[in-house]
Enzyme design. Sequence first.
Site, PDB file in Angstrom:
ATOM      1  N   GLY A 123      44.653  25.186 -51.977  1.00 58.00           N
ATOM      2  CA  GLY A 123      45.749  24.262 -52.249  1.00 58.00           C
ATOM      3  C   GLY A 123      45.665  23.595 -53.601  1.00 58.00           C
ATOM      4  O   GLY A 123      46.689  23.409 -54.281  1.00 58.00           O
ATOM      5  N   ASP A 164      48.687  22.053 -50.210  1.00 53.96           N
ATOM      6  CA  ASP A 164      49.907  22.413 -50.942  1.00 53.96           C
ATOM      7  C   ASP A 164      51.065  22.750 -50.024  1.00 53.96           C
ATOM      8  O   ASP A 164      52.225  22.755 -50.457  1.00 53.96           O
ATOM      9  CB  ASP A 164      49.625  23.638 -51.824  1.00 53.96           C
ATOM     10  CG  ASP A 164      49.355  24.880 -50.978  1.00 53.96           C
ATOM     11  OD1 ASP A 164      50.233  25.755 -50.890  1.00 53.96           O
ATOM     12  OD2 ASP A 164      48.267  24.981 -50.401  1.00 53.96           O
ATOM     13  N   THR A 193      46.728  29.887 -44.057  1.00 54.34           N
ATOM     14  CA  THR A 193      48.022  29.235 -43.971  1.00 54.34           C
ATOM     15  C   THR A 193      48.960  30.291 -43.407  1.00 54.34           C
ATOM     16  O   THR A 193      48.670  31.473 -43.494  1.00 54.34           O
ATOM     17  CB  THR A 193      48.506  28.800 -45.380  1.00 54.34           C
ATOM     18  OG1 THR A 193      47.573  27.880 -45.943  1.00 54.34           O
ATOM     19  CG2 THR A 193      49.865  28.117 -45.336  1.00 54.34           C
ATOM     20  N   GLY A 237      46.335  30.054 -49.880  1.00 51.11           N
ATOM     21  CA  GLY A 237      45.230  30.101 -50.824  1.00 51.11           C
ATOM     22  C   GLY A 237      44.560  28.746 -50.951  1.00 51.11           C
ATOM     23  O   GLY A 237      44.606  27.925 -50.033  1.00 51.11           O
TER      24      GLY A 237
END
Length: 280
Positions: free
Chosen positions: A206, A185, A154, A204
């Site tokens: 989600g 997320d 991400t 990381g």
Amino acid sequence: MKLIIHGGFFSESSTSQETKIAKQNALERIVKDSYHFLKTHSAVETVVYAVSLLEDDALFNAGIGSQIQADGKIRMSAAIMDGETQKFSGVINIEAVQNPVQVAQRLMQYDDRVLGGIGATNFARQNGFGPFSTEIPQRRKEYEAKLKSLGTGTVGCVAFDQNGKIAVATSTGGKGFEIPGRISDSATVAGNYANEFCGVSLTGVGEDIMSNATASKIVTRVTDGFSLEVAFAKTFNELKAYDGFAGAIAIDHKGNVHHLDSHPSMVFASFDGDNFEVFN
């Protein structure tokens, strides 16, 4: 003025030293370019600018570096939040646009500020974001060979502008080979959250991040008077109950910058005009 960005996690087993150095160099270029932009723009404008640059770099899992899902398509998610106005906007599982974070920015002007799937893609088309394929040969090869790395990439940015305003933006190309329709997320307040006291961007797994409401917890704790370090420590300690995998960057209203990851392999860079720091 302060700025911090992250480029997600990398896999120690599948990332070459050459790629690692390339990511560090890219982060240095982007954070310094974005800091220069911050000098004459707001925090909100700057986080969109910085994340757009990250989306345009195939080294990172967002925009043109996005992963391919189980059905062979790329779907991306992105969000921004203005710490001053408390407005949050985002797109979930949007397809065939170059910069999902810019579509999220456009949604700030509307009452319906979070769109998903075909609705998000249609909104983009109606607002001048033309069709754009974010698939690159490397991702197609990975998909066809069913190669998985950590699947936790991400990108994100937190900015603290000359007026003391905070904003945050986060964008992701997914974890790769996920079930179509899976929600990350990144376009939720668990992975991207800000108010007048603090801004946080996550990367990381989600599902772990959402289970812990990680970004909103950190911001709430800073708002309640905890230092960034204590807010991070308490929140990340709560991830340990289920071995949660996450990394976060943040800036508070005093200009303090902080980062932490549960399994040290997050790539990030920060810059305040004088001091540059890059990690991993």
